[in-house]
Every structure is written in C-alpha cells, then in structure tokens.
Design a protein around this motif. Sequence first.
Motif, mmCIF file in Angstrom:
data_model
loop_
_atom_site.group_PDB
_atom_site.id
_atom_site.type_symbol
_atom_site.label_atom_id
_atom_site.label_comp_id
_atom_site.label_asym_id
_atom_site.label_seq_id
_atom_site.Cartn_x
_atom_site.Cartn_y
_atom_site.Cartn_z
ATOM 1 N N MET A 88 -0.649 -2.217 -9.995
ATOM 2 C CA MET A 88 -0.314 -1.045 -9.218
ATOM 3 C C MET A 88 0.504 -1.475 -8.001
ATOM 4 N N LYS A 89 1.538 -0.715 -7.699
ATOM 5 C CA LYS A 89 2.446 -1.065 -6.606
ATOM 6 C C LYS A 89 2.001 -0.402 -5.303
ATOM 7 N N THR A 90 2.057 -1.173 -4.233
ATOM 8 C CA THR A 90 1.613 -0.701 -2.925
ATOM 9 C C THR A 90 2.773 -0.702 -1.941
ATOM 10 N N LEU A 91 2.888 0.392 -1.197
ATOM 11 C CA LEU A 91 3.878 0.540 -0.138
ATOM 12 C C LEU A 91 3.164 0.505 1.199
ATOM 13 N N ILE A 92 3.605 -0.378 2.092
ATOM 14 C CA ILE A 92 3.061 -0.440 3.451
ATOM 15 C C ILE A 92 4.111 0.093 4.403
#
Length: 181
Positions: free
Chosen positions: A1-5
Amino acid sequence: MKTLILSAHPNPEQSRANEALLAAAAPHATIVRLAHEYPDGAIDAAGEAARVLAHDNLVLQFPLQWYAPPALLKDWLDAVLTRMVYVHADTEGRQLAGRKLLVALTAGAPEDAYRADGRNGFTLAQLLRPLEATARRCGMDWLPPFAVYDVREPSPDALADAGARYAAALAALAEDRALAA
C-alpha cells in the motif's frame, strides 16, 4: 500500500525533529513538503487531489503550534478536501472512503503536558478532534496519532529513536497491520 506524507512544517530547515522523521520515512512513503511545494500558499487542489488518490494512506505530519496544525496544512485541507468531498464527490470524494489517515506530530512540550490535569489542560486526542472529524467526514479511517514530544532540544539518540518508531509505524501502515502504540 502506498503512503503519502504531507509535511506541513512552516520552516522545515529549522526543525531537526521533523526532518529526522522525514529521513526515516523516506523509504516508506512519498513525501511532500508543503512549504517548499507552495511557498506562495496557492494550493493546486486538482493536482493534490490526484496525488492523494494515487496513494492508499495519508499522513499529515506537522509541529503542533498553538494547539493546532500550521496554517498551510489548514489551507491544504480547505482547498483539497473541499474540492474532493463537496465539488467532486462522485469522482473523487467517494474514493477517500476506507483510506487510512495518520497524524504524525511533534510537540515542544513533554507528553505529560497533554493531559487534562497537565500544563495544557487538554489531551492530545481532544486537541486533534477537528482532524478526526475531518477524517470521519471524508470516510477515512482515523488512526491513533504518532507523536514525538519534548522536541525543543532533542538529543541525537532521541531523534534516532523517534525515527525508528516512525519508520516502523509507516511500514505497518503500508502493510495494513495495526500500528504499535
């Protein structure tokens, strides 16, 4: 799963703690430094909506300032989420449902200041209620916040420990596992 900060420190070069967290996060997430991306404060709502939708998880990272996130993050929320949830609800807003939202913050005061009987008079959960309400309105899953306290003069060891805990939390988020307390 891709995470954006979304890193919302208004002066990133002045924050050893936030920069240490971002360095630890780099292998686990896409990082956007809002102060660098939008120095004039003009948020590209369409571009940001597309960026959010390209990721499974959203992390809002910021220093707690006067019991709230910095103004640039509020501006981002107003521009992007208003577009997604109210203007383009069918094509963008509904796609937020089920995505995870994690708040990762730094605070200058020690942890015991964030208790009902502490110096600030409120718990961290109470201070973050507007962001929790935002997550709920968007259909996002609100996660317990990741907090690093007492960051005014952090030692190198404290920064390394915070970075390791943050990296572990982001790895768990990416793997859709429960986050450690």
